[in-house]
Design a protein around this motif. Structure first.
Motif, PDB file in Angstrom:
ATOM      1  N   LEU A 187       3.658 -18.728 -33.887  1.00  0.00           N
ATOM      2  CA  LEU A 187       2.640 -19.676 -33.420  1.00  0.00           C
ATOM      3  C   LEU A 187       3.098 -20.382 -32.154  1.00  0.00           C
ATOM      4  N   SER A 188       2.205 -20.496 -31.192  1.00  0.00           N
ATOM      5  CA  SER A 188       2.496 -21.288 -29.990  1.00  0.00           C
ATOM      6  C   SER A 188       1.756 -22.616 -30.107  1.00  0.00           C
ATOM      7  N   TYR A 189       2.454 -23.704 -29.794  1.00  0.00           N
ATOM      8  CA  TYR A 189       1.899 -25.054 -29.919  1.00  0.00           C
ATOM      9  C   TYR A 189       1.676 -25.644 -28.530  1.00  0.00           C
ATOM     10  N   ILE A 190       0.444 -26.062 -28.277  1.00  0.00           N
ATOM     11  CA  ILE A 190       0.073 -26.566 -26.950  1.00  0.00           C
ATOM     12  C   ILE A 190      -0.755 -27.834 -27.120  1.00  0.00           C
ATOM     13  N   VAL A 191      -0.454 -28.874 -26.336  1.00  0.00           N
ATOM     14  CA  VAL A 191      -1.239 -30.110 -26.326  1.00  0.00           C
ATOM     15  C   VAL A 191      -1.795 -30.300 -24.920  1.00  0.00           C
ATOM     16  N   ARG A 192      -3.097 -30.557 -24.835  1.00  0.00           N
ATOM     17  CA  ARG A 192      -3.744 -30.773 -23.544  1.00  0.00           C
ATOM     18  C   ARG A 192      -4.394 -32.149 -23.531  1.00  0.00           C
ATOM     19  N   TYR A 193      -4.023 -32.988 -22.560  1.00  0.00           N
ATOM     20  CA  TYR A 193      -4.676 -34.287 -22.408  1.00  0.00           C
ATOM     21  C   TYR A 193      -6.051 -34.038 -21.803  1.00  0.00           C
ATOM     22  N   ALA A 194      -7.084 -34.516 -22.491  1.00  0.00           N
ATOM     23  CA  ALA A 194      -8.443 -34.233 -22.020  1.00  0.00           C
ATOM     24  C   ALA A 194      -9.406 -35.330 -22.452  1.00  0.00           C
ATOM     25  N   GLU A 195     -10.012 -36.012 -21.479  1.00  0.00           N
ATOM     26  CA  GLU A 195     -11.064 -36.978 -21.773  1.00  0.00           C
ATOM     27  C   GLU A 195     -12.411 -36.259 -21.886  1.00  0.00           C
ATOM     28  N   VAL A 196     -12.606 -35.223 -21.052  1.00  0.00           N
ATOM     29  CA  VAL A 196     -13.810 -34.389 -21.103  1.00  0.00           C
ATOM     30  C   VAL A 196     -13.378 -33.017 -21.613  1.00  0.00           C
ATOM     31  N   LYS A 197     -13.857 -32.656 -22.798  1.00  0.00           N
ATOM     32  CA  LYS A 197     -13.278 -31.502 -23.492  1.00  0.00           C
ATOM     33  C   LYS A 197     -14.146 -30.247 -23.488  1.00  0.00           C
ATOM     34  N   GLU A 198     -15.457 -30.394 -23.280  1.00  0.00           N
ATOM     35  CA  GLU A 198     -16.358 -29.257 -23.450  1.00  0.00           C
ATOM     36  C   GLU A 198     -15.969 -28.072 -22.582  1.00  0.00           C
ATOM     37  N   GLN A 199     -15.725 -28.319 -21.279  1.00  0.00           N
ATOM     38  CA  GLN A 199     -15.412 -27.228 -20.367  1.00  0.00           C
ATOM     39  C   GLN A 199     -14.056 -26.608 -20.684  1.00  0.00           C
ATOM     40  N   LYS A 200     -13.105 -27.438 -21.093  1.00  0.00           N
ATOM     41  CA  LYS A 200     -11.795 -26.905 -21.454  1.00  0.00           C
ATOM     42  C   LYS A 200     -11.903 -25.957 -22.647  1.00  0.00           C
ATOM     43  N   LEU A 201     -12.709 -26.364 -23.642  1.00  0.00           N
ATOM     44  CA  LEU A 201     -12.882 -25.511 -24.822  1.00  0.00           C
ATOM     45  C   LEU A 201     -13.539 -24.191 -24.441  1.00  0.00           C
ATOM     46  N   LEU A 202     -14.608 -24.249 -23.628  1.00  0.00           N
ATOM     47  CA  LEU A 202     -15.272 -23.027 -23.189  1.00  0.00           C
ATOM     48  C   LEU A 202     -14.317 -22.113 -22.437  1.00  0.00           C
ATOM     49  N   GLN A 203     -13.522 -22.710 -21.561  1.00  0.00           N
ATOM     50  CA  GLN A 203     -12.574 -21.925 -20.765  1.00  0.00           C
ATOM     51  C   GLN A 203     -11.564 -21.210 -21.669  1.00  0.00           C
ATOM     52  N   ILE A 204     -11.057 -21.932 -22.678  1.00  0.00           N
ATOM     53  CA  ILE A 204     -10.080 -21.334 -23.591  1.00  0.00           C
ATOM     54  C   ILE A 204     -10.695 -20.164 -24.359  1.00  0.00           C
ATOM     55  N   LEU A 205     -11.887 -20.379 -24.933  1.00  0.00           N
ATOM     56  CA  LEU A 205     -12.514 -19.336 -25.749  1.00  0.00           C
ATOM     57  C   LEU A 205     -12.976 -18.149 -24.907  1.00  0.00           C
ATOM     58  N   GLN A 206     -13.356 -18.388 -23.654  1.00  0.00           N
ATOM     59  CA  GLN A 206     -13.785 -17.292 -22.782  1.00  0.00           C
ATOM     60  C   GLN A 206     -12.612 -16.460 -22.279  1.00  0.00           C
ATOM     61  N   ASN A 207     -11.404 -17.021 -22.367  1.00  0.00           N
ATOM     62  CA  ASN A 207     -10.219 -16.307 -21.886  1.00  0.00           C
ATOM     63  C   ASN A 207      -9.306 -15.850 -23.021  1.00  0.00           C
ATOM     64  N   THR A 208      -9.796 -15.945 -24.258  1.00  0.00           N
ATOM     65  CA  THR A 208      -9.045 -15.442 -25.405  1.00  0.00           C
ATOM     66  C   THR A 208      -9.982 -14.587 -26.248  1.00  0.00           C
ATOM     67  N   SER A 209      -9.421 -13.905 -27.198  1.00  0.00           N
ATOM     68  CA  SER A 209     -10.240 -13.082 -28.087  1.00  0.00           C
ATOM     69  C   SER A 209      -9.794 -13.308 -29.521  1.00  0.00           C
ATOM     70  N   GLY A 210     -10.578 -12.838 -30.455  1.00  0.00           N
ATOM     71  CA  GLY A 210     -10.190 -12.918 -31.854  1.00  0.00           C
ATOM     72  C   GLY A 210     -10.803 -14.089 -32.592  1.00  0.00           C
ATOM     73  N   CYS A 211     -10.656 -14.041 -33.903  1.00  0.00           N
ATOM     74  CA  CYS A 211     -11.218 -15.050 -34.795  1.00  0.00           C
ATOM     75  C   CYS A 211     -10.613 -16.426 -34.514  1.00  0.00           C
ATOM     76  N   SER A 212     -11.460 -17.463 -34.524  1.00  0.00           N
ATOM     77  CA  SER A 212     -11.006 -18.801 -34.126  1.00  0.00           C
ATOM     78  C   SER A 212     -11.612 -19.880 -35.019  1.00  0.00           C
ATOM     79  N   ILE A 213     -10.894 -21.012 -35.094  1.00  0.00           N
ATOM     80  CA  ILE A 213     -11.403 -22.213 -35.753  1.00  0.00           C
ATOM     81  C   ILE A 213     -11.293 -23.364 -34.764  1.00  0.00           C
ATOM     82  N   VAL A 214     -12.341 -24.180 -34.670  1.00  0.00           N
ATOM     83  CA  VAL A 214     -12.309 -25.407 -33.865  1.00  0.00           C
ATOM     84  C   VAL A 214     -12.531 -26.569 -34.819  1.00  0.00           C
ATOM     85  N   TYR A 215     -11.536 -27.452 -34.938  1.00  0.00           N
ATOM     86  CA  TYR A 215     -11.645 -28.610 -35.831  1.00  0.00           C
ATOM     87  C   TYR A 215     -12.085 -29.847 -35.060  1.00  0.00           C
ATOM     88  N   THR A 216     -13.034 -30.586 -35.640  1.00  0.00           N
ATOM     89  CA  THR A 216     -13.453 -31.860 -35.067  1.00  0.00           C
ATOM     90  C   THR A 216     -13.630 -32.864 -36.206  1.00  0.00           C
TER      91      THR A 216
END
Length: 459
Positions: free
Chosen positions: A169-198
């Motif tokens: 597992l790789s552990y990454i923390v990103r400081y983000a006040e505006v998160k929507e675009q960051k989430l889209l960018q991550i999911l558009q540049n990765t593949s495979g089954c995913s979970i997003v917790y809120t």
């Protein structure tokens, strides 16, 4: 037994259950977990059943009869079921050969998910004094482990522990006040089954809609959905008909899906325990798993506001757990090392090569003088105060609390007046990881100087 998520906890009691003559009683908090395990056992030819709300009287009578007559090997129940007198009367008639407490951290007030109903388990144990008891959890600090054994009335210390390290597992923390675009960018540049917790039920729907609008297959899940909806969405996700599940913490516990490639925490979790268990749902097949956490000061304010109105003791515990999570997010130390230290395991590798802090190390600052001043201040305060109070003394901030104790008169008061708050916080975090300071979580986070810290002061 301490085993990380995906470590095979169910095997530790399902195999012995087949070897014992009687019935194995499994206490677990979630119906989805019971159903998942019972379905898998039945598919393997193992006789198992579970009690759940919504059973008809006929179904309950049949299940009780099978349990009492020994027609099944494993019986799964919720802790709430153990409060039912009629069920306890029936249970007394059964030949219980093993008692299993899954998610055992729920019995501890220091656990991140304390459930008062778990306290009923000790009474059940008295009904079967000769039956061995196995308590299992994937997330427990040393303090929680001790509390589990005390509340379940262990005769002596008896702990078996696997390493909590998950090198895939790789552990990454990103400081983000505006998160929507960051989430889209991550999911558009990765593949495979995913979970997003809120943290919000409303946000699960909003984020799922955002992803679908961007062409990403997604659905949402939270405790407020009706049982049929939960089952249908969970099944579609498990069968890879949906790529991303946007969910609250109601999703995932006990669900055996090995090929999750990405877990994103859209909001910072309220505790390291909850974070580690949820992040651990990635890469259970041994393949690559990415665990990305978004962090902002706004998240912390929301969490602190959410705790208002709760009992004072619960607020204090919640604040300390949240501080640990914030410290993890803000730390420049290896993420893996920080996590393992929290659970009482040391990690001696200098660079794990699989977290943001090791792959992109932050600039180091000489802070020996600040460390010495911090150790001296903790001792001057007789080790009776938390990190925030120690920082106020170092900075020379004469709060009403400081004045009430006359601590503005201490020689150390204001000795780090020009030092940035973030640096003082970082020094305390590093000193804890180095074993120079101990944070007594069980005593509301009071800082204490260890023997190693006192030795450090001498040189």
């Amino acid at each position: 037994g301490l085993m990380p998520t995906g470590g095979g906890k169910s095997i530790t009691f399902q195999v012995p259950a087949l070897a014992f003559d009687g019935v194995t009683l499994v206490v677990t908090p979630l119906i989805s977990l019971m159903k998942d395990q019972v379905d898998n056992l039945r598919a393997a030819g193992v006789r198992a059943l579970y009690f759940y709300n919504g059973m008809s009287r006929a179904e309950q009578r049949l299940a009780v009869d099978r349990m009492v007559l020994g027609k099944v090997k494993l019986v799964y129940v919720s802790p709430e079921k153990l409060k039912t007198r009629s069920f306890l009367d029936s249970l007394r008639q059964a030949d219980i050969s093993l008692i299993v407490v899954d998610e055992a951290h729920c019995i501890s007030q220091w656990g991140y998910d304390f459930r008062p109903s778990y306290l009923e388990i000790a009474a059940v144990r008295k009904l079967f004094p000769d039956a061995p008891l196995l308590a299992l959890t994937a997330t427990a600090t040393p303090e929680v482990v001790d509390d589990i054994m005390a509340r379940l009335e262990f005769r002596g210390r008896n702990v078996f522990s696997m390493s909590f390290a998950r090198d895939n597992l790789s552990y990454i923390v990103r400081y983000a006040e505006v998160k929507e675009q960051k989430l889209l960018q991550i999911l558009q540049n990765t593949s495979g089954c995913s979970i997003v917790y809120t943290r919000s039920r409303r946000r699960t729907r909003e984020i799922a809609d955002l992803l679908r609008a961007a062409g990403i297959s997604a659905d949402f899940y939270h405790a407020g959905l009706d049982p049929d909806q939960k089952t249908e969405r969970q099944t579609r996700w498990k069968n890879n008909e949906v790529r991303v599940m946007v969910a609250t913490n109601a999703f995932g516990m006990g669900i055996d899906k090995p090929d999750v490639r990405l877990v994103v925490h859209y909001d910072i979790p309220p505790s390291i325990e909850e974070y580690y268990q949820e992040a651990g749902r990635a890469g259970r097949d041994g393949g690559e798993g990415r665990c990305i956490t978004f962090y902002s000061a706004k998240d912390l304010r929301k969490m602190e506001k959410f705790m208002q109105g709760k009992p004072v003791s619960e607020q204090e515990i919640g604040k300390q757990l949240l501080i640990e999570t914030a410290n993890y997010a803000e730390s420049s130390v290896c993420r893996r090392r920080s996590l393992l230290h929290y659970f009482g395991e040391e990690y001696d590798v200098e660079n794990c090569g699989n977290c943001d802090n090791c792959l992109s190390p932050k600039k180091k600052v000489e802070a020996k003088d600040c460390l010495l001043a911090t150790l001296e201040t903790i001792i001057a305060l007789k080790e009776k105060f938390k990190a925030e109070y120690v920082r106020d003394i170092l900075k020379g901030i004469a709060t009403s609390d400081v004045k009430s104790y006359h601590h503005e008169e201490l020689d150390v008061f204001g000795c780090e007046q020009k030092t940035d708050d973030k640096l003082i916080n970082a020094v305390i975090r590093h000193a804890i990881l180095a074993g120079l300071i101990d944070r007594d979580i069980e005593n509301y986070g009071l800082l204490k100087v260890t023997d190693a810290g006192r030795e450090f002061l001498k040189h």
